[in-house]
Design a protein around this motif. Sequence first.
Motif, mmCIF file in Angstrom:
data_model
loop_
_atom_site.group_PDB
_atom_site.id
_atom_site.type_symbol
_atom_site.label_atom_id
_atom_site.label_comp_id
_atom_site.label_asym_id
_atom_site.label_seq_id
_atom_site.Cartn_x
_atom_site.Cartn_y
_atom_site.Cartn_z
ATOM 1 N N ALA A 332 -5.711 -6.307 -9.489
ATOM 2 C CA ALA A 332 -5.539 -5.415 -8.375
ATOM 3 C C ALA A 332 -6.376 -5.070 -7.951
ATOM 4 C CB ALA A 332 -4.856 -3.896 -9.376
ATOM 5 N N TYR A 333 -5.843 -5.245 -6.080
ATOM 6 C CA TYR A 333 -7.209 -4.769 -5.226
ATOM 7 C C TYR A 333 -7.137 -3.455 -5.197
ATOM 8 C CZ TYR A 333 -10.623 -5.672 -1.911
ATOM 9 O OH TYR A 333 -11.934 -5.486 -1.454
ATOM 10 N N ASN A 334 -8.380 -2.308 -5.794
ATOM 11 C CA ASN A 334 -7.871 -1.116 -5.185
ATOM 12 C C ASN A 334 -7.462 -0.517 -3.631
ATOM 13 O OD1 ASN A 334 -8.730 1.975 -4.474
ATOM 14 N ND2 ASN A 334 -9.164 1.712 -6.577
ATOM 15 N N PRO A 335 -6.587 0.659 -3.475
ATOM 16 C CA PRO A 335 -6.253 0.639 -2.332
ATOM 17 C C PRO A 335 -6.991 1.227 -0.892
ATOM 18 C CG PRO A 335 -4.689 1.728 -3.357
ATOM 19 C CD PRO A 335 -5.803 0.421 -4.142
ATOM 20 N N ARG A 336 -7.866 1.747 -1.407
ATOM 21 C CA ARG A 336 -9.157 2.567 -0.986
ATOM 22 C C ARG A 336 -9.861 2.496 -0.928
ATOM 23 N NH1 ARG A 336 -7.059 8.191 0.592
ATOM 24 N NH2 ARG A 336 -8.854 7.766 1.314
#
Length: 356
Positions: A332-336
């Motif tokens: 998962a890529y951090n959204p922020r």
Amino acid sequence: MADLAPPPTTKVSDVITSFRPTKQFKTSTPVSYTSIDHDDSGEFLLLSRTDDTIQMYNTKAGAPAKELKSQKYGSALARFTHHSQSIIYASTKGDDAIRYLSMHDNNFIRYFRGHEGRVTSLCLSPSGDQFMSSSLDGTVKLWDHRSSSAQGELRFEDPWLTAYDPSSTVFAVASPTAQAVVLYDLKNFDKPPFATFDLADVEKRYVHLGQRPAEGWTGLEFGNNGKFLLITTNGGGHYLLDAFSGDLVHYLHKSSGNGVTSRLAPGDPRPDPTSVYTQADACLSPDGRFVIGGSGSQSGLVVWDSQDSSGVDKVLKPSADLPSAKSAAVVAYNPRFNLLASADKDVLLWLPDGDL
């Protein structure tokens, strides 16, 4: 401890090749992680595990935050709601209900009952309290956190995967056995789909690369830029589609051998009770340009650049390797923030290395 997360203003393209593991969380027992999710703020990470626990980490502090035990009901597909202290997750024991839990006091807020088969997908609306689920019972259900009754239901042949588009006005349902993705207008979901993407011919083209037609799809995701629809698989690669036409943009070939991973997709036949299902081992970057995922049987991560036009027959090889001694079954890529998380037997947090 100082915050680990870097400033969110750095462009993804400037740092994507420099990610390296900076924090590892080891487990003391032989377990596998099966799902992964960041909250909206980017501060917390949530993972389901095969020991019927849900693990939460503070990614900014680089430290464990909470462990939630669900031995009675089991746990899979744990997802944050738009409130970081509330989650939903699918049961794996007793029934096929979806449970809505407050992590603040570890009490259930609501149960969402109605599925009569194992839940294969949970996805939150980007802009509200709605969410979707799909199940081996052949249904997709539309829910609202504020009600225990489904707001709508659709029936399909094996609808394993669901996804909202970034605007929350369109949703997609994917069926690998039908080798198709259908798109619906959310406000008119009781009407026929307005688009159908048939992937039967596409899948045949890549059998020689380890792809198995009509099986093995593990994830479905719209890019934040609205251009792409990513179908991840446990075969030789992933499909990156044009979100408007359904045309194949790239077949993202994994870097190791035929790339096949040992994890089962939601609808794959279960050879024995110890078999592990998993969500996607690849994801789109927040800018929608890059796909980051596991490399198959090897360790570490790889990066595909959607703007790379070097592929032959639309087969795109990774443009960068992100080395690690650990394999990645969920990513998962951090959204922020420019922060990656991956897990298989252990959890890794990845940050750009400024010296590279």
